[in-house]
Write a protein that holds these residues in place. Structure first.
Motif, PDB file in Angstrom:
ATOM      1  N   PRO A 100     -59.862  55.993  21.881  1.00 33.85           N
ATOM      2  CA  PRO A 100     -61.139  56.459  22.416  1.00 33.85           C
ATOM      3  C   PRO A 100     -61.529  57.761  21.734  1.00 33.85           C
ATOM      4  N   MET A 101     -62.788  58.131  21.841  1.00 33.28           N
ATOM      5  CA  MET A 101     -63.216  59.434  21.327  1.00 33.28           C
ATOM      6  C   MET A 101     -62.597  60.510  22.199  1.00 33.28           C
ATOM      7  N   LEU A 102     -62.108  61.561  21.579  1.00 29.42           N
ATOM      8  CA  LEU A 102     -61.550  62.708  22.281  1.00 29.42           C
ATOM      9  C   LEU A 102     -62.493  63.885  22.114  1.00 29.42           C
ATOM     10  N   VAL A 103     -62.799  64.561  23.229  1.00 26.95           N
ATOM     11  CA  VAL A 103     -63.683  65.726  23.188  1.00 26.95           C
ATOM     12  C   VAL A 103     -63.124  66.834  24.070  1.00 26.95           C
ATOM     13  N   SER A 104     -63.613  68.029  23.834  1.00 26.51           N
ATOM     14  CA  SER A 104     -63.334  69.167  24.709  1.00 26.51           C
ATOM     15  C   SER A 104     -64.618  69.983  24.802  1.00 26.51           C
ATOM     16  N   PHE A 105     -64.609  70.959  25.676  1.00 29.84           N
ATOM     17  CA  PHE A 105     -65.769  71.815  25.880  1.00 29.84           C
ATOM     18  C   PHE A 105     -65.369  73.265  25.664  1.00 29.84           C
ATOM     19  N   GLY A 106     -66.212  74.015  24.969  1.00 26.42           N
ATOM     20  CA  GLY A 106     -66.000  75.449  24.858  1.00 26.42           C
ATOM     21  C   GLY A 106     -66.079  76.094  26.228  1.00 26.42           C
TER      22      GLY A 106
END
Length: 181
Positions: A100-106
């Motif tokens: 899956p796509m992996l993301v994070s947030f600042g």
């Protein structure tokens, strides 16, 4: 936990193959706390926008699925594959192309601060898929208070977007949570 389901009598076929079959995903992105306030999310879509729903049938045909299903299933036999997988409860280590796509947030409070995460850069060694009877997880809205219902605008507040746009324009709430239809 994420659930994929078939709805109606049509055979389950991956969406990218132009299926007219009904089905989809229920659940939410998996949140992984890396410590130090950093959280990554494994989305309900892949890097090219492919749904997890389209990935599962490929995984059920992996030759190293444990325990394996009784045979390799053809595209029009995906309901049979799902039915057998419910009984067998197989496990697989995903191939990189099926991640899956992996993301994070600042800033977890700011959806526009989303950024893609390279699995190698955060030490991901493997991602697994397990067929289980466990309930679908809930509660992602506790981490992402801005998360609304599906359908909705994109994370940057604009409804339309394409792959040439910033990530916040391409992602929506439906990449983080899908509710029963």
């Amino acid at each position: 936990m994420i659930e994929t389901r078939q709805q109606g009598a049509q055979p389950l076929v991956p969406q990218e193959l132009g299926s007219g079959g009904g089905g989809g995903v229920v659940g939410e992105a998996v949140a992984v706390d890396l410590g130090g306030g950093r959280v990554i999310f494994a989305l309900l879509s892949g890097p090219e926008g492919r749904s997890i729903y389209a990935m599962v049938p490929r995984v059920l045909n992996y030759p190293d699925l444990k325990p394996p299903l009784s045979r390799q299933f053809k595209l029009h036999e995906w309901q049979e594959a799902y039915d057998e997988a419910e009984d067998v409860k197989p496990f697989a280590v995903l191939r990189r192309e099926d991640y899956p796509m992996l993301v994070s947030f600042g800033d977890l409070g700011n959806p526009k601060s989303v950024g893609a995460v390279n699995p190698d850069m955060v030490g991901v060694r493997r991602i697994t898929l397990q067929v289980t009877d466990d309930p679908v997880t809930t509660g992602i809205e506790k981490r992402l208070g801005w998360l609304g219902a599906y359908p909705e605008s994109r994370l940057d507040g604009v409804y339309r977007g394409d792959t040439g746009m910033p990530l916040a324009r391409r992602l929506s709430n439906g990449d983080f949570r899908m509710e029963p239809i």
